[in-house]
Design a protein around this motif. Structure first.
Motif, PDB file in Angstrom:
ATOM      1  N   THR A  25       0.356  -1.367  -0.001  1.00 53.80           N
ATOM      2  CA  THR A  25       0.381   0.299   0.577  1.00 53.80           C
ATOM      3  C   THR A  25       1.130   1.076  -0.153  1.00 53.80           C
ATOM      4  O   THR A  25      -0.138   1.945   0.049  1.00 53.80           O
ATOM      5  N   HIS A  26       1.766   1.574   0.081  1.00 53.67           N
ATOM      6  CA  HIS A  26       2.895   2.576   0.804  1.00 53.67           C
ATOM      7  C   HIS A  26       3.366   2.820  -0.615  1.00 53.67           C
ATOM      8  O   HIS A  26       4.163   3.949  -1.053  1.00 53.67           O
ATOM      9  N   LEU A  27       3.528   2.071  -1.475  1.00 49.15           N
ATOM     10  CA  LEU A  27       4.537   2.383  -2.676  1.00 49.15           C
ATOM     11  C   LEU A  27       3.395   3.279  -3.994  1.00 49.15           C
ATOM     12  O   LEU A  27       3.641   3.864  -3.963  1.00 49.15           O
ATOM     13  N   PRO A  28       2.249   2.945  -4.015  1.00 52.22           N
ATOM     14  CA  PRO A  28       1.567   4.502  -4.227  1.00 52.22           C
ATOM     15  C   PRO A  28       1.960   5.766  -4.463  1.00 52.22           C
ATOM     16  O   PRO A  28       2.124   6.809  -4.505  1.00 52.22           O
ATOM     17  N   GLN A  29       1.889   5.500  -3.013  1.00 50.51           N
ATOM     18  CA  GLN A  29       2.064   6.572  -1.804  1.00 50.51           C
ATOM     19  C   GLN A  29       3.448   7.204  -2.040  1.00 50.51           C
ATOM     20  O   GLN A  29       3.944   8.502  -2.214  1.00 50.51           O
ATOM     21  N   ALA A  30       4.163   6.398  -1.836  1.00 47.14           N
ATOM     22  CA  ALA A  30       6.265   7.026  -2.198  1.00 47.14           C
ATOM     23  C   ALA A  30       6.172   7.583  -3.881  1.00 47.14           C
ATOM     24  O   ALA A  30       6.932   8.339  -3.625  1.00 47.14           O
TER      25      ALA A  30
ATOM     26  N   ASN B 238       3.727   1.381 -12.115  1.00 42.46           N
ATOM     27  CA  ASN B 238       3.309   2.468 -13.951  1.00 42.46           C
ATOM     28  C   ASN B 238       2.872   3.922 -13.495  1.00 42.46           C
ATOM     29  O   ASN B 238       3.425   4.660 -14.458  1.00 42.46           O
ATOM     30  N   PHE B 239       2.706   4.457 -12.519  1.00 43.67           N
ATOM     31  CA  PHE B 239       2.535   6.033 -12.644  1.00 43.67           C
ATOM     32  C   PHE B 239       3.928   6.604 -12.361  1.00 43.67           C
ATOM     33  O   PHE B 239       3.978   7.826 -12.832  1.00 43.67           O
ATOM     34  N   ALA B 240       5.048   5.345 -11.832  1.00 46.62           N
ATOM     35  CA  ALA B 240       6.634   5.946 -11.575  1.00 46.62           C
ATOM     36  C   ALA B 240       7.104   6.085 -12.914  1.00 46.62           C
ATOM     37  O   ALA B 240       7.181   7.190 -13.101  1.00 46.62           O
ATOM     38  N   GLY B 241       6.420   5.488 -13.984  1.00 44.72           N
ATOM     39  CA  GLY B 241       7.067   4.854 -15.566  1.00 44.72           C
ATOM     40  C   GLY B 241       6.580   6.734 -15.947  1.00 44.72           C
ATOM     41  O   GLY B 241       7.355   6.990 -17.002  1.00 44.72           O
ATOM     42  N   VAL B 242       5.169   6.306 -16.355  1.00 46.19           N
ATOM     43  CA  VAL B 242       4.094   7.772 -16.873  1.00 46.19           C
ATOM     44  C   VAL B 242       4.967   9.142 -16.901  1.00 46.19           C
ATOM     45  O   VAL B 242       5.343   9.903 -17.353  1.00 46.19           O
TER      46      VAL B 242
ATOM     47  N   GLN C  19      10.910  -3.606 -17.260  1.00 48.47           N
ATOM     48  CA  GLN C  19      10.543  -3.191 -18.430  1.00 48.47           C
ATOM     49  C   GLN C  19       9.438  -3.589 -18.831  1.00 48.47           C
ATOM     50  O   GLN C  19       9.252  -2.170 -20.078  1.00 48.47           O
ATOM     51  N   ALA C  20       8.487  -3.653 -18.302  1.00 52.70           N
ATOM     52  CA  ALA C  20       7.013  -3.629 -18.816  1.00 52.70           C
ATOM     53  C   ALA C  20       5.949  -2.144 -18.284  1.00 52.70           C
ATOM     54  O   ALA C  20       5.652  -1.436 -19.154  1.00 52.70           O
ATOM     55  N   TYR C  21       6.657  -2.194 -18.000  1.00 49.54           N
ATOM     56  CA  TYR C  21       6.114  -0.627 -16.978  1.00 49.54           C
ATOM     57  C   TYR C  21       7.213   0.682 -17.723  1.00 49.54           C
ATOM     58  O   TYR C  21       6.948   1.520 -17.549  1.00 49.54           O
ATOM     59  N   GLY C  22       8.670   0.345 -18.403  1.00 47.34           N
ATOM     60  CA  GLY C  22       9.537   1.422 -19.355  1.00 47.34           C
ATOM     61  C   GLY C  22       9.888   2.053 -18.231  1.00 47.34           C
ATOM     62  O   GLY C  22      10.263   3.171 -18.256  1.00 47.34           O
TER      63      GLY C  22
ATOM     64  N   GLY D  42      14.296   9.474 -13.739  1.00 50.69           N
ATOM     65  CA  GLY D  42      13.047   8.455 -13.899  1.00 50.69           C
ATOM     66  C   GLY D  42      13.289   7.445 -12.606  1.00 50.69           C
ATOM     67  O   GLY D  42      14.519   7.855 -11.939  1.00 50.69           O
ATOM     68  N   ALA D  43      12.672   6.450 -12.383  1.00 55.63           N
ATOM     69  CA  ALA D  43      12.237   5.620 -11.111  1.00 55.63           C
ATOM     70  C   ALA D  43      12.828   4.212 -12.389  1.00 55.63           C
ATOM     71  O   ALA D  43      13.548   4.060 -12.897  1.00 55.63           O
ATOM     72  N   THR D  44      13.464   3.966 -10.687  1.00 56.17           N
ATOM     73  CA  THR D  44      14.072   2.319 -11.297  1.00 56.17           C
ATOM     74  C   THR D  44      13.805   1.122 -10.077  1.00 56.17           C
ATOM     75  O   THR D  44      13.179   1.499  -9.114  1.00 56.17           O
ATOM     76  N   LEU D  45      13.683   0.405 -10.760  1.00 60.63           N
ATOM     77  CA  LEU D  45      13.313  -0.723  -9.540  1.00 60.63           C
ATOM     78  C   LEU D  45      14.482  -2.235  -9.358  1.00 60.63           C
ATOM     79  O   LEU D  45      15.169  -2.286 -10.794  1.00 60.63           O
ATOM     80  N   ILE D  46      14.931  -2.125  -7.900  1.00 59.45           N
ATOM     81  CA  ILE D  46      15.848  -3.095  -7.514  1.00 59.45           C
ATOM     82  C   ILE D  46      15.644  -4.382  -7.006  1.00 59.45           C
ATOM     83  O   ILE D  46      14.764  -3.929  -6.368  1.00 59.45           O
ATOM     84  N   GLU D  47      15.848  -5.002  -8.141  1.00 58.68           N
ATOM     85  CA  GLU D  47      15.950  -6.678  -6.164  1.00 58.68           C
ATOM     86  C   GLU D  47      17.077  -6.746  -6.688  1.00 58.68           C
ATOM     87  O   GLU D  47      17.678  -7.350  -6.400  1.00 58.68           O
TER      88      GLU D  47
END
Lengths: 375, 421
Positions: A141-146, A181-185, A219-222, A252-257
């Motif tokens: 739930t905190h991800l969209p908030q971020a 999605n919105f981080a990418g947009v 990748q799917a979110y650009g 822009g955003a980065t997803l780190i695993e």
């Protein structure tokens, strides 16, 4: 469609601790501070487990095995940045100067707790010395908030970034999709740190996704996706540093695993022996992040056994002392039930408050817990 | 100061825990965080550490006992941390006696020795009650300290207060106690704590009866010939130091019967939605012990001779009665036999040893005049009879299956030579 093969996790140091000329960008005292933070997380875990088992606190979440992810990532952030943490991230707060005592106040839910005892144990929130938004139990739930906060910084032209941390299970939440999605947009200045520790409570990663990695989902979110060895503190730091740089510079955003392994239970409420294969645990034991970082420090002549013993004793004394003090600190006042929600308390709540104060005066203080879970 | 250690809720909503093992002894000095007891809950088995340094004064729960969360499980004297144990200083005065001398603020908890349910009180003398109960008590003018709580840890609930108010003023206490305990108390009554093996048996029996629709079929078997064979076998057995009873013959017959009626040998795997028919015949033998009913299991009965079974049975029964049977020897039965024959009773409705499919009850031998068919015509002779009661899980087998199995058993036991087939 060409299948995307995940690369091997990105590392900086070898398992033996050699960093082959890599400049971590940290001074020796900062490296020792990071090490001390790792040990503090371990000591805090150990003491909290004992406190919970003897009924002195209600709940705790162990960090063993994943400490380098939060400490490594935190070391790449500025104090002005905002952290939207998961519940295995208090190493980030410790790294930026929060004291074990402040955390213990939360564990006991006493009057000195930042949330005045109104949050569950381990669900820390700190305004100073860093922006550490309250840990939330609901997953993702905190991800969209971020993302929203990062978007706000972007619109205001502020130089801050947000880091949102979550587990592998969090990637299955609705919030994960909306946020990425919105981080990418918006090309929002946000870093998504997926702490892939192999388990979502008792659900193994293999049952969590059909993707070849979590990083590949970026990748799917650009947005950028990076797979990093989560037990290599300097690798997590480096991956986060690059992501922060990208975010600050408008990239822009980065997803780190961060691939790591939870070497204990999910919380004090489950029994990992019932579902974690012993062989898997043993294989990860040799990649223990604290021992790994020690080997790096030894390589750059900053570490020996004596340092470990000295620091372990030091942090244990601090955590133990914090537990004693927090336990003695009185519970939050009755008025805190009614404060901090409305600026001007509505009449019906004021009346309720008045009645409860009168009752408390008549009956003496409400009795403390009876050993039951405090919720 | 004596600290009462209450079993904490160690797993977000656990209601009770089983004391697996005490890791220290009464009189021991313990450090803060030192493991004191191993407790098993529905979720996990964990070590409970001492909340403070001190000396263990007494244990209030036994190993194997299941206690509710919130009940006091040990007393810790926090003044004597590091001192030599007073029990030793006093020349071996027993720990129990020590415990009796130590002032303890709270009346017997749920696991207290007295077994009497007393109103829950805080050390300050205040009664534990939920807020609505307090409000109702004020409204109805009921003295909360006189109300026996029916909630967790004896906490007073609203309904307790209302019941108390309904009862006549003079008999308030008695009435409420009766409500709480479910029965009135008289002068000669005894209250026995319901726990340990007795409680385990109760749980097992309830689960069986509430889960399995039982049907029972009874057969009378003429065992005159078996008695002769057994007498000879008994003499043979004595030479080898083996006590031969009727049971090994019955076990052999059951194994042969199950080979012909495999639907009675196994269990229902409800999770997988499958009926498991077992290849091996593992017979649970219900045994009366001083501690209650225990069911040790003899494995691989189908491939053993009567004499082998007799030897194994004697040894297992002896260890079971002495309480030296291992936990794994009590598991994995595929069918059970209960023998009330030595005590009495013509027939019974045995309760299936869950999750088995069937159980055979064996009854006492009686001598009666019987009709024997001979070439010269029917004759009256003194014959010996034994009744067999078979209870079957009606979900998995039909009445005819049970009757056929029992008829075959009768055929085998009336002509014991057939057991060699």
């Amino acid at each position: 469609m060409t299948p995307i093969s995940p690369p091997e996790p990105f590392t900086v140091t070898t398992l033996e601790g050699a960093a082959a000329g890599h400049d971590p960008g940290l001074q020796p005292d900062e490296l020792i501070h990071a090490y001390r933070t790792l040990l503090t997380v371990r000591a805090f875990d150990e003491v909290c487990m004992k406190l919970q088992r003897s009924g002195r606190i209600g709940f705790s979440i162990p960090n063993r095995g994943i400490e380098a992810v939060s400490v490594g990532a935190a070391s790449a952030l500025d104090k002005s940045d905002w952290i939207f943490p998961s519940y295995r991230d208090f190493g980030m707060a410790l790294y930026h100067g929060v004291r074990p005592l402040e955390m213990m106040h939360n564990m006991f839910g006493n009057g000195a707790d930042a949330a005045k005892g109104r949050q569950m144990s381990v669900h820390f929130s700190f305004v100073e010395p860093l922006h550490f938004v309250s840990i939330s139990s609901p997953i993702g739930t905190h991800l969209p908030q971020a993302v929203g906060a990062a978007r706000a910084f972007q619109m205001r032209g502020e130089d801050r970034v947000c880091l949102a941390s979550f587990g592998d299970g969090g990637t299955s939440s609705l919030g994960f999709h909306s946020a990425l999605n919105f981080a990418g947009v918006w090309r929002a200045p946000v870093i998504f740190l997926c702490q892939n520790n192999g388990w979502a409570i008792s659900c193994p990663s293999a049952k969590q996704t059909a993707s070849e990695s979590y990083a590949v989902k970026a990748q799917a979110y650009g947005i950028e996706g990076v797979l990093v060895e989560g037990n290599d503190l300097l690798a997590v730091r480096e991956a986060t540093r690059q992501a922060v740089e990208r975010a600050r510079s408008g990239g822009g955003a980065t997803l780190i695993e961060a691939r790591t392994y939870r070497m204990g239970g999910h919380s004090t409420s489950d029994d990992p022996k019932r579902y974690v294969p012993a062989a898997e645990l043993e294989a990860w034991e040799c990649k223990d992040p604290v021992r790994w970082f020690e080997r790096y420090l030894a390589g750059v002549e900053l570490w020996d056994e004596g340092l470990r013993e000295r620091l372990e004793a030091e942090v244990m004394a601090e955590v133990d002392g914090a537990a004693k003090e927090a336990e003695q600190t009185p519970a939050p006042g009755l008025e805190t039930i009614f404060s901090d929600v409305y600026r001007d308390l509505p009449t019906h709540l004021r009346r309720q408050g008045q009645e409860s104060f009168e009752m408390a005066q008549r009956l003496g203080d409400p009795a403390a817990g009876d050993g039951a879970f405090p919720l | 100061m004596t600290l009462e250690f209450k079993l904490p809720d160690i797993g977000e909503g656990t209601a009770e825990g089983e004391i697996v093992k005490w890791l220290v002894s009464v009189g021991d000095t313990v450090a803060e965080h030192q493991p004191v007891v191993e407790v098993m809950t529905d979720k996990a088995t964990v070590e409970i550490p001492a909340p403070a340094p001190g000396r263990i004064v007494s244990f209030l729960a036994e190993e194997g006992e299941t206690v509710p969360v919130g009940s006091v499980i040990f007393h810790l004297d926090t003044d004597s941390a590091g001192d030599p144990a007073p029990a030793e200083a006093a020349g071996g005065e027993s720990a129990r006696t020590q415990a009796a001398h130590t002032p303890v603020a709270v009346v017997a908890g749920p696991s207290g020795d007295s077994g009497v349910v007393a109103p829950a009180r805080k050390p300050t003398g205040r009664t534990l009650a939920v807020p609505s109960a307090r409000r109702v008590a004020r409204e109805l003018g009921v003295d909360l300290s006189q109300v026996v709580g029916s909630g967790r840890n004896g906490i007073v609930r609203r309904v307790d207060v209302e019941q108390m108010a309904k009862a006549g003023a003079g008999e308030q206490v008695a009435q409420s106690c009766a409500t709480a305990s479910g029965a009135a108390s008289g002068a000669g009554d005894q209250r026995i704590p319901f726990r340990g093996v007795r409680r385990k048996i109760a749980e097992a029996m309830s689960r069986s009866v509430y889960t399995i629709p039982h049907f029972t079929v009874v057969e009378e078997v003429d065992i005159t010939d078996l008695v002769t064979v057994r007498t000879k076998a008994k003499a043979l057995g004595e030479e080898q130091g083996i006590k031969v009873t009727f049971m090994p013959f019955i076990m052999k017959a059951v194994a042969l019967g199950l080979a012909r009626h495999p639907m009675l040998n196994g269990h229902l795997d409800e999770e997988a939605g499958e009926i498991v028919q077992r290849g091996d015949v593992n017979l649970g033998i219900a045994t009366d012990t001083p501690n209650g009913l225990i069911v040790p299991v003899v494995r691989g009965v189908q491939s053993q001779t009567v004499m082998q079974l007799a030897g194994q049975l004697g040894e297992l029964a002896e260890r079971t009665r002495a309480g030296r049977v291992k936990a794994e020897e009590l598991r994995d039965s595929t069918f059970s036999i209960t023998n009330a024959g030595a005590i009495g009773g013509t027939l019974a409705t045995p309760i299936i040893n869950f999750p088995d499919i069937a159980i055979l009850g064996v009854h006492r031998i009686v001598k009666r005049p019987g009709v024997v068919e001979t070439p010269e015509g029917d004759k009256i002779e003194v014959r010996q009879y034994m009744n067999f009661s078979l209870s079957v899980d009606h979900r998995l087998a039909d009445g005819a299956d049970g009757a056929r199995f029992l008829a075959y058993l009768r055929q085998l036991l009336e002509a014991p030579g057939l057991l060699a087939l």
